[in-house]
Design a protein around this motif. Structure first.
Motif, mmCIF file in Angstrom:
data_model
loop_
_atom_site.group_PDB
_atom_site.id
_atom_site.type_symbol
_atom_site.label_atom_id
_atom_site.label_comp_id
_atom_site.label_asym_id
_atom_site.label_seq_id
_atom_site.Cartn_x
_atom_site.Cartn_y
_atom_site.Cartn_z
ATOM 1 N N VAL A 22 48.099 35.531 40.471
ATOM 2 C CA VAL A 22 48.272 35.891 39.063
ATOM 3 C C VAL A 22 47.974 34.686 38.173
ATOM 4 C CG1 VAL A 22 49.944 36.639 37.323
ATOM 5 C CG2 VAL A 22 49.889 37.758 39.558
ATOM 6 N N ALA A 23 48.494 33.518 38.534
ATOM 7 C CA ALA A 23 48.243 32.301 37.757
ATOM 8 C C ALA A 23 46.768 31.915 37.814
ATOM 9 C CB ALA A 23 49.116 31.157 38.272
ATOM 10 N N PHE A 24 46.166 32.013 38.997
ATOM 11 C CA PHE A 24 44.748 31.694 39.148
ATOM 12 C C PHE A 24 43.894 32.583 38.244
ATOM 13 C CE2 PHE A 24 40.758 32.606 41.596
ATOM 14 C CZ PHE A 24 40.137 31.392 41.395
ATOM 15 N N ASP A 25 44.126 33.892 38.296
ATOM 16 C CA ASP A 25 43.374 34.820 37.455
ATOM 17 C C ASP A 25 43.568 34.515 35.971
ATOM 18 O OD1 ASP A 25 42.436 36.097 39.703
ATOM 19 O OD2 ASP A 25 43.637 37.912 39.434
ATOM 20 N N ALA A 26 44.798 34.243 35.574
ATOM 21 C CA ALA A 26 45.079 33.942 34.168
ATOM 22 C C ALA A 26 44.350 32.673 33.731
ATOM 23 C CB ALA A 26 46.584 33.800 33.948
ATOM 24 N N TRP A 53 37.452 36.436 42.398
ATOM 25 C CA TRP A 53 37.306 36.025 40.999
ATOM 26 C C TRP A 53 37.119 37.279 40.144
ATOM 27 C CZ3 TRP A 53 35.117 30.917 39.114
ATOM 28 C CH2 TRP A 53 35.443 29.874 39.987
ATOM 29 N N PRO A 54 37.637 37.304 38.934
ATOM 30 C CA PRO A 54 37.491 38.501 38.081
ATOM 31 C C PRO A 54 36.156 38.522 37.323
ATOM 32 C CG PRO A 54 38.903 36.904 36.981
ATOM 33 C CD PRO A 54 38.562 36.328 38.345
ATOM 34 N N LEU A 55 35.059 38.352 38.038
ATOM 35 C CA LEU A 55 33.753 38.256 37.396
ATOM 36 C C LEU A 55 33.162 39.606 37.009
ATOM 37 C CD1 LEU A 55 32.139 35.437 39.566
ATOM 38 C CD2 LEU A 55 33.080 35.249 37.256
ATOM 39 N N GLY A 56 33.704 40.683 37.525
ATOM 40 C CA GLY A 56 33.190 42.002 37.181
ATOM 41 C C GLY A 56 33.914 42.659 36.017
ATOM 42 N N GLU A 57 34.900 41.985 35.462
ATOM 43 C CA GLU A 57 35.677 42.573 34.368
ATOM 44 C C GLU A 57 34.905 42.552 33.056
ATOM 45 O OE1 GLU A 57 39.328 40.418 34.076
ATOM 46 O OE2 GLU A 57 40.154 41.316 35.895
ATOM 47 N N PRO A 131 42.650 28.077 48.609
ATOM 48 C CA PRO A 131 42.171 29.392 48.174
ATOM 49 C C PRO A 131 42.930 30.569 48.790
ATOM 50 C CG PRO A 131 40.324 27.981 48.721
ATOM 51 C CD PRO A 131 41.575 27.266 49.167
ATOM 52 N N GLU A 132 43.415 30.412 50.012
ATOM 53 C CA GLU A 132 44.129 31.504 50.676
ATOM 54 C C GLU A 132 45.391 31.902 49.904
ATOM 55 O OE1 GLU A 132 46.463 32.098 54.850
ATOM 56 O OE2 GLU A 132 44.480 31.145 54.942
ATOM 57 N N ARG A 133 46.093 30.921 49.355
ATOM 58 C CA ARG A 133 47.327 31.176 48.598
ATOM 59 C C ARG A 133 47.124 31.012 47.094
ATOM 60 N NH1 ARG A 133 48.279 28.506 53.107
ATOM 61 N NH2 ARG A 133 49.703 29.360 54.635
ATOM 62 N N SER A 134 45.893 30.768 46.688
ATOM 63 C CA SER A 134 45.544 30.538 45.272
ATOM 64 C C SER A 134 46.437 29.468 44.647
ATOM 65 C CB SER A 134 45.607 31.838 44.476
ATOM 66 O OG SER A 134 44.513 32.652 44.804
ATOM 67 N N ARG A 135 46.489 28.338 45.314
ATOM 68 C CA ARG A 135 47.232 27.187 44.796
ATOM 69 C C ARG A 135 46.241 26.103 44.402
ATOM 70 N NH1 ARG A 135 51.654 26.956 49.630
ATOM 71 N NH2 ARG A 135 52.936 28.691 48.878
#
Length: 170
Positions: A22-26, A53-57, A131-135
């Motif tokens: 959630v933090a990574f996406d934000a 990655w939210p590249l398709g949004e 990347p696995e834990r998005s930290r």
């Protein structure tokens, strides 16, 4: 918005560690918006595959559309770009329209360095260390950006052109 706007009016970009998807996406969405508002000249998007990655949004594409202009440059670095057609169709279309500002490179194979997960600009970076834990960590520090730039440059030395804007065929 112009790049010479006072710092108090610029969108706030995170600084410090982050933990979780959630933090990574934000943070990615904040970076996309800041790119458009601040008119960054060059941006590097780097990830082994960009699957999460939210590249398709729509809002990502709207921000990239607002950012794209003459003299701008987006470097995409990955091990492969297979996920784009399946998961980021809007980005694929945007990339076709703006192929003159996008340089996509693949870094993989024997002896190639591992591709880091990051966004790098001249004033800010986001580095997903795990990347696995998005930290990871976001930073405005020049030393941090310089070290990440060295990693990217090493990958680019081993990379080849990839993810063409159009596919010619019979």
């Amino acid at each position: 918005m112009p790049t010479d706007m006072p710092p108090s009016e610029r969108p706030a970009l995170p600084d410090g560690p982050f933990d979780g998807r959630v933090a990574f996406d934000a943070h990615l969405r904040s970076a996309f918006a800041a790119a458009a508002q601040q008119g960054w000249r060059e941006i590097v998007f780097s990830d082994p595959g960009f699957a999460d990655w939210p590249l398709g949004e729509r809002r990502t594409i709207a921000a990239l559309q607002a950012w794209a202009a003459s003299g701008r440059s987006l470097v995409l670095l990955a091990e492969d770009f297979q996920v784009f057609d399946r998961s980021h169709a809007r980005f694929v279309e945007w990339r076709r329209l703006w192929s003159h500002v996008v340089d996509a490179r693949a870094c993989s194979g024997a002896g190639a360095p591992s591709v880091p997960s990051l966004i790098l600009t001249s004033t800010w970076s986001l580095h997903r260390v795990d990347p696995e834990r998005s930290r990871g960590v976001c930073s405005h520090q020049a030393d941090s950006r310089r070290a990440l730039r060295e990693r990217i440059d090493e990958c680019l030395r081993h990379a080849r052109p990839a993810f063409p804007a159009t596919t010619l065929g019979l």
